[in-house]
Design an enzyme around this catalytic site. Structure first.
Site, PDB file in Angstrom:
ATOM      1  N   CYS A 150       1.399  -0.893  -0.067  1.00 53.60           N
ATOM      2  CA  CYS A 150      -0.296   0.109   0.044  1.00 53.60           C
ATOM      3  C   CYS A 150       0.549   1.587   0.135  1.00 53.60           C
ATOM      4  O   CYS A 150       1.372   1.073   0.665  1.00 53.60           O
ATOM      5  CB  CYS A 150      -0.510   0.275   0.791  1.00 53.60           C
ATOM      6  SG  CYS A 150      -2.013   1.572   1.984  1.00 53.60           S
ATOM      7  N   CYS A 165       0.248   3.635   2.301  1.00 52.55           N
ATOM      8  CA  CYS A 165       0.114   3.642   4.051  1.00 52.55           C
ATOM      9  C   CYS A 165       1.879   3.640   4.237  1.00 52.55           C
ATOM     10  O   CYS A 165       2.387   4.453   5.092  1.00 52.55           O
ATOM     11  CB  CYS A 165       0.056   2.304   4.369  1.00 52.55           C
ATOM     12  SG  CYS A 165      -1.200   0.879   4.386  1.00 52.55           S
TER      13      CYS A 165
END
Length: 117
Positions: free
Chosen positions: A42, A45
């Site tokens: 991600c 993230c």
């Protein structure tokens, strides 16, 4: 990151990686705990983690804050327990109880404010 063996970090000590073996103890062991649910795949993230790292380095978090991250790919049972459907998700725990939940990238000032309340 300094590891004093107590399984609890002050914000200045870094971000602890949690798994199913130490998650519960960590969130119950701190008055104010921020947990970042993330995954290596991600990109958002990773951006959120950079924000947290900068905040730690520049001491922008309230004193006494413990910070941790949980890789949802490696710890799906924790993600399921807390209903993590999207990442990044950050949760604030106080004395083991969820007090705030945020999905998506958060700005530094919003993170600091969430921890002050």
């Amino acid at each position: 990151m300094k590891d004093d063996g107590k399984n609890k970090n002050d914000a200045k000590d870094g971000i602890k990686n949690l798994n199913r073996d130490d998650f519960r103890e960590f969130i119950e062991g701190g008055e104010r705990v921020l947990v970042d649910f993330w995954a290596p795949r991600c990109m958002s993230c990773r951006n959120q983690m950079n924000i947290l790292d900068t905040m730690l380095r520049e001491r922008q978090l309230p004193g006494g804050t413990s910070i941790a991250k949980v890789n949802v790919d490696d710890n799906p049972e924790i993600a399921e327990e807390f209903g993590i459907m999207n990442i990044p998700t950050m949760m604030v725990f106080r004395n083991g109880n969820v007090t705030r939940r945020y999905v998506g990238i958060m700005r530094p000032e919003n993170i600091a404010a969430a921890l002050e309340d």
